[in-house]
Design a protein around this motif. Structure first.
Motif, mmCIF file in Angstrom:
data_model
loop_
_atom_site.group_PDB
_atom_site.id
_atom_site.type_symbol
_atom_site.label_atom_id
_atom_site.label_comp_id
_atom_site.label_asym_id
_atom_site.label_seq_id
_atom_site.Cartn_x
_atom_site.Cartn_y
_atom_site.Cartn_z
ATOM 1 N N ARG A 20 -31.700 -41.669 14.947
ATOM 2 C CA ARG A 20 -31.978 -40.334 14.430
ATOM 3 C C ARG A 20 -31.619 -40.261 12.958
ATOM 4 N NH1 ARG A 20 -29.508 -36.364 19.178
ATOM 5 N NH2 ARG A 20 -30.857 -37.107 20.882
ATOM 6 N N GLN A 29 -19.246 -40.659 3.162
ATOM 7 C CA GLN A 29 -19.876 -39.337 3.153
ATOM 8 C C GLN A 29 -20.628 -39.188 1.829
ATOM 9 O OE1 GLN A 29 -19.341 -38.776 6.024
ATOM 10 N NE2 GLN A 29 -17.202 -38.604 6.648
ATOM 11 N N TYR A 82 -25.384 -29.939 -0.378
ATOM 12 C CA TYR A 82 -25.598 -30.480 0.963
ATOM 13 C C TYR A 82 -24.717 -31.712 1.143
ATOM 14 C CZ TYR A 82 -29.655 -27.438 1.198
ATOM 15 O OH TYR A 82 -30.474 -26.334 1.191
ATOM 16 N N LYS A 121 -24.914 -44.101 6.013
ATOM 17 C CA LYS A 121 -24.963 -45.105 7.072
ATOM 18 C C LYS A 121 -24.805 -46.509 6.516
ATOM 19 C CE LYS A 121 -27.665 -46.562 11.081
ATOM 20 N NZ LYS A 121 -28.899 -46.325 11.881
ATOM 21 N N PRO A 127 -29.890 -38.934 9.661
ATOM 22 C CA PRO A 127 -28.569 -38.304 9.544
ATOM 23 C C PRO A 127 -28.688 -36.798 9.390
ATOM 24 C CG PRO A 127 -29.157 -39.465 7.527
ATOM 25 C CD PRO A 127 -30.173 -39.837 8.541
ATOM 26 N N ALA A 128 -27.743 -36.091 9.998
ATOM 27 C CA ALA A 128 -27.751 -34.630 9.922
ATOM 28 C C ALA A 128 -27.323 -34.184 8.534
ATOM 29 C CB ALA A 128 -26.814 -34.054 10.976
ATOM 30 N N ILE A 129 -28.014 -33.190 8.017
ATOM 31 C CA ILE A 129 -27.706 -32.649 6.697
ATOM 32 C C ILE A 129 -27.028 -31.295 6.861
ATOM 33 C CG2 ILE A 129 -28.690 -31.844 4.514
ATOM 34 C CD1 ILE A 129 -30.937 -33.846 4.861
ATOM 35 N N GLU A 130 -25.820 -31.185 6.307
ATOM 36 C CA GLU A 130 -25.071 -29.928 6.373
ATOM 37 C C GLU A 130 -25.149 -29.207 5.037
ATOM 38 O OE1 GLU A 130 -21.037 -30.905 7.161
ATOM 39 O OE2 GLU A 130 -21.462 -32.066 8.982
ATOM 40 N N GLN A 131 -25.162 -27.880 5.093
ATOM 41 C CA GLN A 131 -25.109 -27.105 3.856
ATOM 42 C C GLN A 131 -23.712 -27.186 3.250
ATOM 43 O OE1 GLN A 131 -26.637 -23.065 4.395
ATOM 44 N NE2 GLN A 131 -28.445 -23.724 3.279
ATOM 45 N N HIS A 155 -31.125 -30.499 -2.118
ATOM 46 C CA HIS A 155 -31.650 -30.965 -0.829
ATOM 47 C C HIS A 155 -32.472 -32.230 -1.023
ATOM 48 C CE1 HIS A 155 -34.131 -31.076 2.852
ATOM 49 N NE2 HIS A 155 -33.021 -30.585 3.416
ATOM 50 N N VAL A 162 -24.284 -35.244 3.770
ATOM 51 C CA VAL A 162 -24.681 -36.118 4.873
ATOM 52 C C VAL A 162 -23.450 -36.877 5.315
ATOM 53 C CG1 VAL A 162 -26.054 -38.108 5.573
ATOM 54 C CG2 VAL A 162 -27.080 -36.349 4.141
ATOM 55 N N ARG A 163 -23.117 -36.782 6.601
ATOM 56 C CA ARG A 163 -21.919 -37.424 7.121
ATOM 57 C C ARG A 163 -22.242 -38.807 7.667
ATOM 58 N NH1 ARG A 163 -18.855 -33.436 11.121
ATOM 59 N NH2 ARG A 163 -17.408 -35.199 11.066
#
Length: 272
Positions: free
Chosen positions: A21, A84, A44, A79, A23-27, A68, A46-47
């Motif tokens: 998947r 981070q 933003y 990854k 990577p999830a993007i957080e605000q 973004h 990405v963890r």
């Protein structure tokens, strides 16, 4: 007839379920105040999929696009390197409020506040922080280096570092751009000049990346900064691209990734 998987076959479903998947993007939005002025900063994160407190790179976007787009372009480093990845647009760029005022003090304050917030996170190692400034974001990163010792490593890409020398030699279009931002008095130009504000000594690692065909910001600005940083004790690496102009594009990614891998490794524990 060609062999095709059935739409609802278990094999196809399992393949889809097991596919990596994105990577999830957080605000990562926040506000800063400088005197009576308040700025909304767009950001933003990405963890990395790895657990624990990890290194972080803060990318300062100071060119085209927004935070973004910046984190989408660089988020795979989370990854690849196990770190981070955060991106913010400095004031006046992307969806952050402005004006920029030629990378004024508000840009440095935005970077410092972003580092504050990242250092407070439970998934970030505050002793392994890096800053990557792009375009005018490189000026902000350089000025941050002048005042903030937390970044262990910095990447400065396609920036202008001696505004006093730059002003008389830039093209007319660049002069107009600067005039729209701020009146370029010698005092103002010195305040925005990374080289003018360097401390006497530095203990950090710096990668300077620049295109040798950059007409907007001549490569000699980057070469001079490298000389000044080395004279102050910084560990300086350079990547000058012979055919590149101002926008380095994808070719900046590999040297940046290698530099971050090398400089954000855990420090060896001294023998007791």
């Amino acid at each position: 007839p060609a062999c095709r998987a059935k739409p609802h076959s278990p094999t196809a479903a399992a393949t889809t379920a097991n596919a990596p998947r994105p990577p999830a993007i957080e605000q990562f939005n926040f506000e800063i105040a400088l005197g009576p002025n308040h700025y909304q900063i767009e950001g933003y994160v990405v963890r990395s999929p790895e657990p624990g407190r990890l290194p972080v790179v803060l990318v300062l976007n100071g060119g085209e696009g927004d935070a973004h787009q910046c984190v989408v372009k660089n988020g795979d480093l989370a990854k690849i390197l196990g770190i981070q990845v955060a991106c913010i647009s400095i004031p006046g760029y992307g969806k952050s409020s402005g004006p920029s005022r030629l990378v004024g003090p508000q840009a440095v304050e935005a970077a410092r506040r972003a580092l504050d917030l990242l250092a407070q996170r439970s998934d970030v190692d505050p002793n392994r922080m890096a800053v990557w400034g792009v375009d005018d974001g490189a000026i902000a990163a350089g000025l941050l280096m002048d005042y903030d010792k937390r970044p262990r490593s910095l990447i400065l890409q396609s920036g202008a570092y001696d505004m006093v020398k730059l002003w008389p030699e830039v093209a007319f279009g660049t002069k107009l751009h600067m005039l729209r931002e701020v009146w370029p008095s010698k005092r103002v130009l010195k305040e925005r000049s990374v080289i003018e504000n360097l401390p006497r000594t530095l203990d950090c690692s710096v990668l300077i990346m620049h295109g040798e065909q950059d007409k907007r910001t001549p490569v000699r600005q980057a070469i001079k900064l490298a000389t000044e940083l080395r004279a102050r004790g910084a560990h300086v690496s350079t990547a000058y691209f012979p055919t590149a102009t101002h926008d380095l594009g994808k070719q900046a990614k590999l040297p940046a990734a290698n530099f971050l891998r090398d400089t954000l490794e855990p420090q060896p524990t001294p023998a007791s």
